[in-house]
Motif scaffolding. Structure first.
Motif, PDB file in Angstrom:
ATOM      1  N   VAL A 162       0.881  -1.170   0.000  1.00 32.98           N
ATOM      2  CA  VAL A 162       0.000   0.000   0.000  1.00 32.98           C
ATOM      3  C   VAL A 162       0.915   1.215   0.000  1.00 32.98           C
ATOM      4  CG1 VAL A 162      -1.825   1.255   1.175  1.00 32.98           C
ATOM      5  CG2 VAL A 162      -1.786  -1.244   1.275  1.00 32.98           C
ATOM      6  N   GLU A 163       1.062   1.844  -1.158  1.00 29.71           N
ATOM      7  CA  GLU A 163       2.025   2.924  -1.345  1.00 29.71           C
ATOM      8  C   GLU A 163       1.314   4.209  -1.712  1.00 29.71           C
ATOM      9  OE1 GLU A 163       5.594   0.431  -3.449  1.00 29.71           O
ATOM     10  OE2 GLU A 163       3.701   0.635  -4.556  1.00 29.71           O
ATOM     11  N   SER A 164       1.955   5.319  -1.423  1.00 26.18           N
ATOM     12  CA  SER A 164       1.420   6.611  -1.822  1.00 26.18           C
ATOM     13  C   SER A 164       1.829   6.905  -3.259  1.00 26.18           C
ATOM     14  CB  SER A 164       1.936   7.714  -0.913  1.00 26.18           C
ATOM     15  OG  SER A 164       1.499   8.976  -1.387  1.00 26.18           O
ATOM     16  N   VAL A 165       0.877   7.383  -4.050  1.00 22.72           N
ATOM     17  CA  VAL A 165       1.175   7.786  -5.417  1.00 22.72           C
ATOM     18  C   VAL A 165       1.920   9.111  -5.421  1.00 22.72           C
ATOM     19  CG1 VAL A 165       0.137   8.389  -7.637  1.00 22.72           C
ATOM     20  CG2 VAL A 165      -0.837   6.532  -6.273  1.00 22.72           C
ATOM     21  N   LEU A 166       1.690   9.942  -4.409  1.00 20.24           N
ATOM     22  CA  LEU A 166       2.266  11.286  -4.337  1.00 20.24           C
ATOM     23  C   LEU A 166       3.598  11.278  -3.596  1.00 20.24           C
ATOM     24  CD1 LEU A 166      -0.998  13.208  -3.364  1.00 20.24           C
ATOM     25  CD2 LEU A 166      -0.076  12.792  -5.655  1.00 20.24           C
ATOM     26  N   THR A 167       4.521  12.092  -4.050  1.00 16.84           N
ATOM     27  CA  THR A 167       5.811  12.218  -3.375  1.00 16.84           C
ATOM     28  C   THR A 167       5.608  12.761  -1.959  1.00 16.84           C
ATOM     29  OG1 THR A 167       6.924  12.653  -5.473  1.00 16.84           O
ATOM     30  CG2 THR A 167       8.090  13.293  -3.463  1.00 16.84           C
ATOM     31  N   GLY A 168       6.174  12.060  -1.002  1.00 16.51           N
ATOM     32  CA  GLY A 168       6.040  12.485   0.380  1.00 16.51           C
ATOM     33  C   GLY A 168       4.747  12.060   1.037  1.00 16.51           C
ATOM     34  N   GLY A 169       3.919  11.333   0.324  1.00 19.17           N
ATOM     35  CA  GLY A 169       2.654  10.877   0.893  1.00 19.17           C
ATOM     36  C   GLY A 169       2.849   9.721   1.862  1.00 19.17           C
ATOM     37  N   VAL A 170       1.784   9.383   2.568  1.00 20.48           N
ATOM     38  CA  VAL A 170       1.837   8.333   3.583  1.00 20.48           C
ATOM     39  C   VAL A 170       1.681   6.969   2.934  1.00 20.48           C
ATOM     40  CG1 VAL A 170       0.748   7.403   5.650  1.00 20.48           C
ATOM     41  CG2 VAL A 170       0.921   9.878   5.342  1.00 20.48           C
ATOM     42  N   ALA A 171       2.584   6.044   3.288  1.00 23.45           N
ATOM     43  CA  ALA A 171       2.449   4.641   2.888  1.00 23.45           C
ATOM     44  C   ALA A 171       2.097   3.840   4.139  1.00 23.45           C
ATOM     45  CB  ALA A 171       3.746   4.132   2.271  1.00 23.45           C
ATOM     46  N   TYR A 172       1.557   2.658   3.949  1.00 28.71           N
ATOM     47  CA  TYR A 172       1.117   1.840   5.075  1.00 28.71           C
ATOM     48  C   TYR A 172       1.807   0.486   5.033  1.00 28.71           C
ATOM     49  CZ  TYR A 172      -2.545   5.320   5.754  1.00 28.71           C
ATOM     50  OH  TYR A 172      -3.231   6.493   5.973  1.00 28.71           O
ATOM     51  N   ASP A 173       2.303   0.062   6.188  1.00 30.89           N
ATOM     52  CA  ASP A 173       2.909  -1.268   6.324  1.00 30.89           C
ATOM     53  C   ASP A 173       1.795  -2.305   6.288  1.00 30.89           C
ATOM     54  OD1 ASP A 173       4.196  -3.596   7.027  1.00 30.89           O
ATOM     55  OD2 ASP A 173       5.347  -2.686   8.660  1.00 30.89           O
ATOM     56  N   VAL A 174       1.910  -3.268   5.377  1.00 30.18           N
ATOM     57  CA  VAL A 174       0.832  -4.256   5.239  1.00 30.18           C
ATOM     58  C   VAL A 174       0.684  -5.104   6.495  1.00 30.18           C
ATOM     59  CG1 VAL A 174       0.983  -4.361   2.724  1.00 30.18           C
ATOM     60  CG2 VAL A 174       2.407  -5.877   4.099  1.00 30.18           C
ATOM     61  N   ASP A 175       1.736  -5.170   7.332  1.00 31.03           N
ATOM     62  CA  ASP A 175       1.610  -5.938   8.575  1.00 31.03           C
ATOM     63  C   ASP A 175       0.637  -5.274   9.550  1.00 31.03           C
ATOM     64  OD1 ASP A 175       3.386  -7.855   7.704  1.00 31.03           O
ATOM     65  OD2 ASP A 175       5.136  -6.881   8.605  1.00 31.03           O
ATOM     66  N   GLY A 176       0.382  -3.983   9.348  1.00 30.94           N
ATOM     67  CA  GLY A 176      -0.568  -3.287  10.199  1.00 30.94           C
ATOM     68  C   GLY A 176      -1.959  -3.207   9.604  1.00 30.94           C
ATOM     69  N   LEU A 177      -2.182  -3.948   8.514  1.00 32.24           N
ATOM     70  CA  LEU A 177      -3.472  -3.937   7.829  1.00 32.24           C
ATOM     71  C   LEU A 177      -4.084  -5.331   7.818  1.00 32.24           C
ATOM     72  CD1 LEU A 177      -2.411  -1.827   4.713  1.00 32.24           C
ATOM     73  CD2 LEU A 177      -3.529  -0.991   6.792  1.00 32.24           C
ATOM     74  N   ILE A 200      -2.525   0.293  -4.379  1.00 35.72           N
ATOM     75  CA  ILE A 200      -2.622  -0.951  -3.615  1.00 35.72           C
ATOM     76  C   ILE A 200      -2.378  -2.133  -4.544  1.00 35.72           C
ATOM     77  CG2 ILE A 200      -4.100  -2.361  -2.140  1.00 35.72           C
ATOM     78  CD1 ILE A 200      -5.670   0.207  -1.506  1.00 35.72           C
ATOM     79  N   THR A 201      -1.442  -2.973  -4.141  1.00 40.35           N
ATOM     80  CA  THR A 201      -1.130  -4.180  -4.908  1.00 40.35           C
ATOM     81  C   THR A 201      -1.569  -5.390  -4.088  1.00 40.35           C
ATOM     82  OG1 THR A 201       0.782  -3.084  -5.888  1.00 40.35           O
ATOM     83  CG2 THR A 201       0.688  -5.478  -6.075  1.00 40.35           C
ATOM     84  N   TYR A 202      -2.294  -6.292  -4.736  1.00 40.93           N
ATOM     85  CA  TYR A 202      -2.803  -7.451  -4.002  1.00 40.93           C
ATOM     86  C   TYR A 202      -3.037  -8.624  -4.945  1.00 40.93           C
ATOM     87  CZ  TYR A 202      -7.429  -6.007  -5.766  1.00 40.93           C
ATOM     88  OH  TYR A 202      -8.498  -5.661  -6.562  1.00 40.93           O
ATOM     89  N   ARG A 203      -3.172  -9.796  -4.348  1.00 42.36           N
ATOM     90  CA  ARG A 203      -3.493 -11.012  -5.102  1.00 42.36           C
ATOM     91  C   ARG A 203      -4.936 -11.387  -4.818  1.00 42.36           C
ATOM     92  NH1 ARG A 203      -1.456 -15.537  -3.770  1.00 42.36           N
ATOM     93  NH2 ARG A 203      -1.312 -16.480  -5.830  1.00 42.36           N
ATOM     94  N   ALA A 204      -5.640 -11.757  -5.873  1.00 46.13           N
ATOM     95  CA  ALA A 204      -7.032 -12.182  -5.733  1.00 46.13           C
ATOM     96  C   ALA A 204      -7.267 -13.405  -6.598  1.00 46.13           C
ATOM     97  CB  ALA A 204      -7.990 -11.055  -6.124  1.00 46.13           C
ATOM     98  N   GLY A 205      -8.172 -14.249  -6.152  1.00 48.20           N
ATOM     99  CA  GLY A 205      -8.490 -15.479  -6.871  1.00 48.20           C
ATOM    100  C   GLY A 205      -8.837 -16.569  -5.880  1.00 48.20           C
ATOM    101  N   ARG A 206      -8.804 -17.790  -6.343  1.00 50.71           N
ATOM    102  CA  ARG A 206      -9.185 -18.923  -5.499  1.00 50.71           C
ATOM    103  C   ARG A 206      -8.060 -19.950  -5.485  1.00 50.71           C
ATOM    104  NH1 ARG A 206     -13.550 -16.568  -7.725  1.00 50.71           N
ATOM    105  NH2 ARG A 206     -15.562 -16.695  -6.657  1.00 50.71           N
ATOM    106  N   THR A 207      -7.662 -20.366  -4.287  1.00 53.38           N
ATOM    107  CA  THR A 207      -6.641 -21.401  -4.190  1.00 53.38           C
ATOM    108  C   THR A 207      -7.229 -22.775  -4.475  1.00 53.38           C
ATOM    109  OG1 THR A 207      -7.029 -21.519  -1.797  1.00 53.38           O
ATOM    110  CG2 THR A 207      -5.233 -20.107  -2.563  1.00 53.38           C
TER     111      THR A 207
END
Length: 273
Positions: A162-177, A200-207
């Motif tokens: 989960v990254e900020s598109v803007l320079t200097g923006g807030v990113a979030y550690d996925v371990d806290g989500l 936001i980058t993520y994996r979706a589908g069915r195992t």
């Protein structure tokens, strides 16, 4: 049909003079434009004993649509074509062996076409159910103090960034989500709010792919295969219940009614793409 990534594509073209006759040119050049816009120029060779017939071999390095441009001088002539390259691991609900067995195909001569229709079938099923084969998706969301962000593809298997598109923006550690895989709701574990223009980058589908989905895929595959071969005899298993009573937005008449009934338990909620 699409080529496999890493396969060699034999490009062919004919040089014809103003009178339409095949002619050996003074020079011959071929340019392949890749999906990213870069170009390569494999050597163009005239076939021995076949005046005016040219070929070039190109080893594929990227998936996607490629364009091919042939240019000759003496005489001046040109020819343009395209070809597609599929991903190294194309998302297919059915294997080639399963598809061939279901279509009662003994020969392998139609394998490339069967693989094409497997990919088309997979897209048709996922249009109705959402991702089946696990894939990586990237989305941008612009939020201000949101308790949760709803991801567009479900079921979500994992959020990887989960990254900020803007320079200097807030990113979030996925371990806290945390994410609700079924609904796609992404939220902070500490109960705080999410803000910013986020990528936001993520994996979706069915195992595990349930039997109703694979059965629906087989029916769609057979329906599409039959429409391409109306004179090749009966259907696998002797079935004839392939009626399509109304078009589906985005799919037309590609999906038979009984396939829709099988996919119903995994149908996307109304309004979800």
């Amino acid at each position: 049909m699409p080529f496999d990534l890493g396969a060699t594509v034999r490009l062919t073209a004919e040089c014809r003079g103003p009178d339409g006759a095949l002619t050996t040119a003074a020079t011959a050049a071929v340019t392949v434009t890749l999906p990213n816009g870069s170009t390569v120029s494999p050597p163009a060779i005239e076939d021995q004993g076949a005046a005016g017939r040219y070929r070039a071999d190109y080893v594929t390095t990227a998936p996607g649509r490629h364009s091919v441009r042939w240019v000759w001088t003496g005489p001046a002539a040109a020819y343009t074509d395209v070809f597609d390259v599929q991903e190294a691991a194309p998302p297919g609900i059915l294997s080639l062996a399963d598809a061939r067995q279901h279509l009662n195909l003994i020969s392998t001569k139609d394998d490339d076409e069967v693989r094409f229709w497997i990919n088309a079938t997979t897209r048709a099923v996922e249009h109705y159910t959402g991702p089946v084969i696990p894939q990586v998706f990237t989305e941008q969301h612009n939020v201000r103090g949101a308790a949760a962000i709803v991801l567009l593809r479900t079921p979500v298997l994992a959020v990887t960034a989960v990254e900020s598109v803007l320079t200097g923006g807030v990113a979030y550690d996925v371990d806290g989500l945390s994410v609700d895989g079924d609904t796609g709701e992404l939220f902070r574990i500490d109960g705080g709010r999410l803000s910013g223009r986020l990528r936001i980058t993520y994996r979706a589908g069915r195992t595990v792919i349930s039997e109703n989905i694979t059965a629906g895929a087989r029916i769609i595959l057979e329906h599409l295969w039959r429409t391409q071969r109306p004179t090749r005899g009966g259907l696998a298993g002797g079935g004839e219940d392939y009626s399509v009573t109304e078009p589906i937005p985005g799919l037309g008449y590609a999906v038979p009614n009984r396939a829709l009934q099988l996919l119903e338990p995994d149908r996307l909620p109304p309004g979800v793409a």
